[in-house]
Design an enzyme around this catalytic site. Sequence first.
Site, short mmCIF file in Angstrom:
data_model
loop_
_atom_site.label_atom_id
_atom_site.label_comp_id
_atom_site.label_asym_id
_atom_site.label_seq_id
_atom_site.Cartn_x
_atom_site.Cartn_y
_atom_site.Cartn_z
N ARG A 1 70.11 39.32 54.69
CA ARG A 1 70.45 39.60 53.29
C ARG A 1 69.77 38.63 52.33
O ARG A 1 69.38 39.00 51.23
CB ARG A 1 71.97 39.57 53.11
CG ARG A 1 72.68 40.73 53.80
CD ARG A 1 74.16 40.69 53.53
NE ARG A 1 74.82 41.87 54.07
CZ ARG A 1 76.13 42.09 53.96
NH1 ARG A 1 76.90 41.22 53.34
NH2 ARG A 1 76.66 43.18 54.46
N ASP B 1 85.92 39.79 39.68
CA ASP B 1 85.13 39.63 40.90
C ASP B 1 84.11 38.53 40.65
O ASP B 1 83.80 38.22 39.49
CB ASP B 1 84.43 40.94 41.28
CG ASP B 1 84.09 41.01 42.76
OD1 ASP B 1 84.85 41.62 43.53
OD2 ASP B 1 83.05 40.42 43.16
#
Length: 292
Positions: free
Chosen positions: A52, A162
């Site tokens: 990633r 978030d």
Amino acid sequence: MTTATLAESHSIASSLGSLALGDNEFEFLRDFVYQYCGIVLGEQKRQLVQGRLLRRLRALGLKDFAGYCEILRRDPQGELGELASVISTNVTSFFREMHHYDLLVDELLPRWLEQKKKDGGRLRIWSAGCSTGEEPYALAMVLAEALERTGSKVDARILATDLSPQALEQARAATYALERMGGISEARRQRWFLRGEGAYEGYAQVHPRLRELVTIQPLNLLHDWPMRGPFDAIFCRNVVIYFDKPTKQRLFDRYAGLLEQGGYLFLGHSESMYGLSDSFDLVGRTVYRKRA
């Protein structure tokens, strides 16, 4: 950092293909992520992190993981949200774990609205770890329907937070591919979504009425919280699975401090508060009520 030219970017991308995340860099990332995010990265996560992060290295025009670690050292906060997006899995859906919404519709919202209509209180729900917004907008649907059903004028709001900037960007756009809306009944699709046309064919946007109920803000759960509460319910589902026991204990204590007496905390299906807090009683499937 200057933007790489197209040729440079192609060269960097080619060289990154076989790049491995070394021991020193992985240990630094593990320590950094735990310090700033409370997330424990085990050795089994190395390949996942490597894969990633390669995309992030390409985006920044970096040649190796050491350069990325140096960015984190120089400006931890500046890259923190991007790193959190890389290491976390934003898997979510509308009306995931439907039994939680059934409890809201059948029991909690009618009770709360009736009580707050009498005493003039506010109704507040927090979606902590809201990801791309499906959870808070599902909460907004059942809240809006409860307000309409009771004819209530109660001041009711949902806070959605978030750490990931990409997830928050999607949540603010409130636009979803139709295939991601499988958990929503046809009646609710018709009532609460605007169907896209032309370039937006195959997408739908959340109705403005629901968007008015939801406030979306960035927040690191390990840092200071600007909101004072109190909240009637906190949804923190599939978030604490990333944390170790001490971090979970601190987080649950902080949640208890922001909840109303008798307020509710909702966890994910694979999460438990067993042995982690004396402030809550288990009252349903991953549903906890704050003790009086």
